[in-house]
Design a protein around this motif. Structure first.
Motif, PDB file in Angstrom:
ATOM      1  N   ALA A  76      26.309  35.583  39.639  1.00 16.58           N
ATOM      2  CA  ALA A  76      26.321  36.076  38.257  1.00 16.58           C
ATOM      3  C   ALA A  76      26.175  34.916  37.267  1.00 16.58           C
ATOM      4  O   ALA A  76      26.622  33.806  37.519  1.00 16.58           O
ATOM      5  N   ASP A  77      25.534  35.190  36.133  1.00 14.09           N
ATOM      6  CA  ASP A  77      25.582  34.277  34.985  1.00 14.09           C
ATOM      7  C   ASP A  77      26.786  34.710  34.163  1.00 14.09           C
ATOM      8  O   ASP A  77      26.973  35.906  33.930  1.00 14.09           O
ATOM      9  N   TRP A  78      27.593  33.792  33.742  1.00 15.13           N
ATOM     10  CA  TRP A  78      28.777  34.172  32.967  1.00 15.13           C
ATOM     11  C   TRP A  78      29.203  33.051  32.036  1.00 15.13           C
ATOM     12  O   TRP A  78      28.706  31.937  32.126  1.00 15.13           O
ATOM     13  N   GLU A  79      30.134  33.384  31.136  1.00 16.46           N
ATOM     14  CA  GLU A  79      30.612  32.429  30.129  1.00 16.46           C
ATOM     15  C   GLU A  79      32.032  32.028  30.431  1.00 16.46           C
ATOM     16  O   GLU A  79      32.897  32.890  30.641  1.00 16.46           O
ATOM     17  N   TRP A  80      32.288  30.756  30.420  1.00 13.25           N
ATOM     18  CA  TRP A  80      33.654  30.257  30.591  1.00 13.25           C
ATOM     19  C   TRP A  80      34.444  30.529  29.312  1.00 13.25           C
ATOM     20  O   TRP A  80      33.938  30.316  28.209  1.00 13.25           O
ATOM     21  N   THR A  81      35.676  31.032  29.472  1.00  7.77           N
ATOM     22  CA  THR A  81      36.567  31.123  28.307  1.00  7.77           C
ATOM     23  C   THR A  81      37.937  30.600  28.714  1.00  7.77           C
ATOM     24  O   THR A  81      38.349  30.732  29.874  1.00  7.77           O
ATOM     25  N   ASP A  82      38.634  30.001  27.776  1.00 13.08           N
ATOM     26  CA  ASP A  82      39.966  29.467  28.082  1.00 13.08           C
ATOM     27  C   ASP A  82      40.922  30.598  28.463  1.00 13.08           C
ATOM     28  O   ASP A  82      41.817  30.404  29.279  1.00 13.08           O
ATOM     29  N   GLU A  83      40.728  31.792  27.877  1.00 13.45           N
ATOM     30  CA  GLU A  83      41.627  32.921  28.195  1.00 13.45           C
ATOM     31  C   GLU A  83      41.625  33.202  29.689  1.00 13.45           C
ATOM     32  O   GLU A  83      42.653  33.504  30.284  1.00 13.45           O
ATOM     33  N   GLU A  84      40.430  33.128  30.296  1.00 11.46           N
ATOM     34  CA  GLU A  84      40.358  33.428  31.734  1.00 11.46           C
ATOM     35  C   GLU A  84      41.132  32.396  32.543  1.00 11.46           C
ATOM     36  O   GLU A  84      41.688  32.709  33.588  1.00 11.46           O
ATOM     37  N   LEU A  85      41.162  31.173  32.046  1.00  7.81           N
ATOM     38  CA  LEU A  85      41.921  30.137  32.755  1.00  7.81           C
ATOM     39  C   LEU A  85      43.418  30.443  32.661  1.00  7.81           C
ATOM     40  O   LEU A  85      44.132  30.403  33.666  1.00  7.81           O
ATOM     41  N   TRP A  86      43.890  30.788  31.451  1.00  4.30           N
ATOM     42  CA  TRP A  86      45.329  31.073  31.301  1.00  4.30           C
ATOM     43  C   TRP A  86      45.717  32.323  32.083  1.00  4.30           C
ATOM     44  O   TRP A  86      46.809  32.421  32.636  1.00  4.30           O
ATOM     45  N   ASP A  87      44.790  33.264  32.154  1.00  4.22           N
ATOM     46  CA  ASP A  87      45.026  34.458  32.944  1.00  4.22           C
ATOM     47  C   ASP A  87      45.173  34.101  34.437  1.00  4.22           C
ATOM     48  O   ASP A  87      46.040  34.626  35.139  1.00  4.22           O
ATOM     49  N   ALA A  88      44.346  33.165  34.884  1.00  4.47           N
ATOM     50  CA  ALA A  88      44.420  32.730  36.290  1.00  4.47           C
ATOM     51  C   ALA A  88      45.749  32.020  36.552  1.00  4.47           C
ATOM     52  O   ALA A  88      46.347  32.173  37.627  1.00  4.47           O
ATOM     53  N   VAL A  89      46.227  31.252  35.576  1.00  5.18           N
ATOM     54  CA  VAL A  89      47.532  30.581  35.728  1.00  5.18           C
ATOM     55  C   VAL A  89      48.617  31.639  35.936  1.00  5.18           C
ATOM     56  O   VAL A  89      49.450  31.523  36.848  1.00  5.18           O
ATOM     57  N   ASP A  90      48.604  32.700  35.123  1.00  4.86           N
ATOM     58  CA  ASP A  90      49.603  33.775  35.243  1.00  4.86           C
ATOM     59  C   ASP A  90      49.488  34.486  36.592  1.00  4.86           C
ATOM     60  O   ASP A  90      50.483  34.802  37.242  1.00  4.86           O
ATOM     61  N   THR A  91      48.244  34.759  36.983  1.00  2.63           N
ATOM     62  CA  THR A  91      48.020  35.461  38.251  1.00  2.63           C
ATOM     63  C   THR A  91      48.590  34.658  39.420  1.00  2.63           C
ATOM     64  O   THR A  91      49.265  35.205  40.304  1.00  2.63           O
ATOM     65  N   LEU A  92      48.360  33.354  39.401  1.00  2.00           N
ATOM     66  CA  LEU A  92      48.858  32.528  40.509  1.00  2.00           C
ATOM     67  C   LEU A  92      50.382  32.548  40.554  1.00  2.00           C
ATOM     68  O   LEU A  92      50.978  32.530  41.635  1.00  2.00           O
ATOM     69  N   ALA A  93      51.016  32.596  39.388  1.00  2.00           N
ATOM     70  CA  ALA A  93      52.488  32.646  39.364  1.00  2.00           C
ATOM     71  C   ALA A  93      52.963  33.924  40.069  1.00  2.00           C
ATOM     72  O   ALA A  93      53.907  33.902  40.866  1.00  2.00           O
ATOM     73  N   THR A  94      52.276  35.035  39.811  1.00  2.00           N
ATOM     74  CA  THR A  94      52.640  36.306  40.461  1.00  2.00           C
ATOM     75  C   THR A  94      52.385  36.233  41.962  1.00  2.00           C
ATOM     76  O   THR A  94      53.205  36.684  42.772  1.00  2.00           O
ATOM     77  N   TRP A  95      51.234  35.666  42.335  1.00  2.00           N
ATOM     78  CA  TRP A  95      50.908  35.556  43.759  1.00  2.00           C
ATOM     79  C   TRP A  95      51.950  34.689  44.470  1.00  2.00           C
ATOM     80  O   TRP A  95      52.386  35.006  45.575  1.00  2.00           O
ATOM     81  N   ARG A  96      52.338  33.601  43.823  1.00  2.00           N
ATOM     82  CA  ARG A  96      53.326  32.702  44.459  1.00  2.00           C
ATOM     83  C   ARG A  96      54.656  33.434  44.632  1.00  2.00           C
ATOM     84  O   ARG A  96      55.357  33.247  45.628  1.00  2.00           O
ATOM     85  N   ARG A  97      54.991  34.282  43.664  1.00  2.00           N
ATOM     86  CA  ARG A  97      56.243  35.042  43.761  1.00  2.00           C
ATOM     87  C   ARG A  97      56.190  35.968  44.985  1.00  2.00           C
ATOM     88  O   ARG A  97      57.132  36.020  45.782  1.00  2.00           O
TER      89      ARG A  97
END
Ligand code: 5CA
Ligand code: ZN
Length: 413
Positions: A321-342
């Motif tokens: 896919a062609d896509w656009e990087w956004t900082d929101e997606e990065l912060w969302d990934a940080v949150d997701t990893l916290a849940t996965w680690r839990r």
């Protein structure tokens, strides 16, 4: 040159299904399981005049999924990647900043190694610079000369694209499409004396102020495409399994590499499949060193962003896919990893079998990382009971999912 240290790759049981990949030349999915021996992959590497941006990272993480899918399907992998450590953009940048081109290339290559290691990208078995490959390039140019496909314009050597009957079959582009981008992508369609405007330089004679090496054709340096052709043929042999790179390399780069190799090797197809990653944009345009709209992996790392969150943010987009990087997606990934680690910290969890099968199947199906990530999220939700009661029926689930994330997706949590 040396690559970077390999991260550990846990063994998975059961192993994954055969890998299918989208092939640009045929326009469809092909089985890229090796006919015999190791799976052989060439991915076009960086031109080290600036730091690794998220577009590069997305492309290399994408092909890292291929290496992992092959290994998880029980294949050994022979992986080759080049470094274009002498070329126009590198020399221009060095001139602009007033530094030595070699030092610039070494510095940026070192940073790239650190970025790849942090992102847990498996290193290639051969990580090869253009400069160290000049003897291979000269051998290949001599072989091409013997086929009558090389001619001179002044002191530069050109490759005749018409020497390859299959020229154009990789991209499937018309001549008009080719001519429209050739000049912007390192070509010189208007140069007087060329037999065909699309012919490409094999050996560029020494220009004042530019580096040059001795050769039977006079002092000079390699053209861009022939470096990858020579390195791939040397380390992988004719007809390897997959050549990869970003979609900006479909034409001219991969078309030229294939034609040069096919002419030199009596028509043997260069790669069985040609795979191309989509372009990552930022601020409305393709992220590119020449446009300067860049987000660097190293800059994120310096501001203490978890590299696994960067990797997850990339994995949420399909590699094609062609896509656009956004900082929101990065912060969302940080949150997701916290849940996965839990969820992983619980030890027991929802049955691991379905998520293992689901993730391996998604990745073997044209490296469908977004579906794999969704399957993991399903397991996390069931384990944490976000839809109601927590499912902790499998006492060893977390261990298995932990190994799965590491081996298949390169996420070490
Ligand atoms: N050295 C050549 C290949 S031999 C080269 O293209 N170098 S590069 O540094 O410009 O790009 C390195 C890799 O990243 C290539 O595979 C390229 O296709 C890919 N790439 C470059 N820009 C982007 C982007 N914005 N998004 C995704 N991939 C990209
Ligand atoms: Zn290349």
């Amino acid at each position: 040159m040396r690559a970077w240290p390999a991260p550990e790759l846990p063994d998975l049981d059961p192993s994954g299904p055969p890998v299918r990949l989208h092939d640009t030349a045929s326009g469809g999915l092909v089985d890229v399981s090796p006919a015999e021996g190791p799976a052989r992959l060439y991915v076009c590497g960086i031109t080290p005049y600036d730091a690794t941006h998220l577009g590069h990272a997305a492309t290399y993480v994408g092909f890292d999924l291929l290496v992992r899918a092959w290994r998880n399907a029980g294949h050994e992998v022979s992986y080759v990647q080049n470094v274009t450590d002498v070329d126009d953009p590198l020399l221009e940048r060095a001139r602009k900043v007033g530094g030595d081109w070699r030092e610039l290339a070494e510095r940026e290559t070192a940073l790239y190694r650190e970025d790849m290691e942090a992102l847990r990208v498996l290193p290639p078995d051969h990580f090869v610079g253009a400069v160290e490959s000049i003897p291979l390039v000269l051998d290949l140019v001599r072989e091409l000369e013997r086929t009558g496909s090389v001619y001179r314009v002044d002191d530069d050597l050109y490759f005749s694209v018409t020497a390859d009957e299959a020229f154009g079959e990789l991209s499937g582009w018309t001549r008009e499409q080719m001519l429209a981008v050739f000049a912007d992508r390192g070509g010189d369609p208007d140069r007087a004396g060329k037999k065909d405007p699309l012919d490409c330089v094999l050996w560029r004679a020494e220009r004042p102020g530019e580096p040059a090496w001795d050769s039977p054709f006079g002092r000079g340096r390699p053209g861009w495409h022939v470096e990858c052709t020579a390195i791939a043929l040397e380390h992988l042999g004719p007809t390897f399994d997959v050549q990869g790179g970003g979609s900006d390399l479909v034409f001219p780069h991969h078309e030229m590499c294939a034609s040069e190799a096919q002419v030199a090797r009596g028509g043997a197809r260069f790669a069985r499949a040609y795979a191309h990653a989509g372009m990552v944009g930022y601020d409305g345009e393709k992220m590119s060193k020449s446009r300067g709209n860049l987000v660097f992996v190293s800059a994120l790392r310096r501001s203490d962003v978890d590299p696994m969150a960067i990797r997850l943010a990339l994995l949420r987009h399909h590699y094609r896919a062609d896509w656009e990087w956004t900082d929101e997606e990065l912060w969302d990934a940080v949150d997701t990893l916290a849940t996965w680690r839990r969820a992983l910290s619980l030890g027991a969890g929802a049955s691991a079998g379905p998520v293992v099968d689901g993730v391996l199947a998604a990745l073997a199906d044209d490296l469908d990382a977004p579906s794999a990530v969704a399957a993991v999220q399903g397991w996390v939700d069931a384990t944490l009971g976000t839809g109601g009661l927590a499912d902790t029926s499998d006492p060893d689930a977390a261990g298995q999912v932990h190994r799965l994330l590491d081996a298949a997706l390169g996420l070490s949590l």
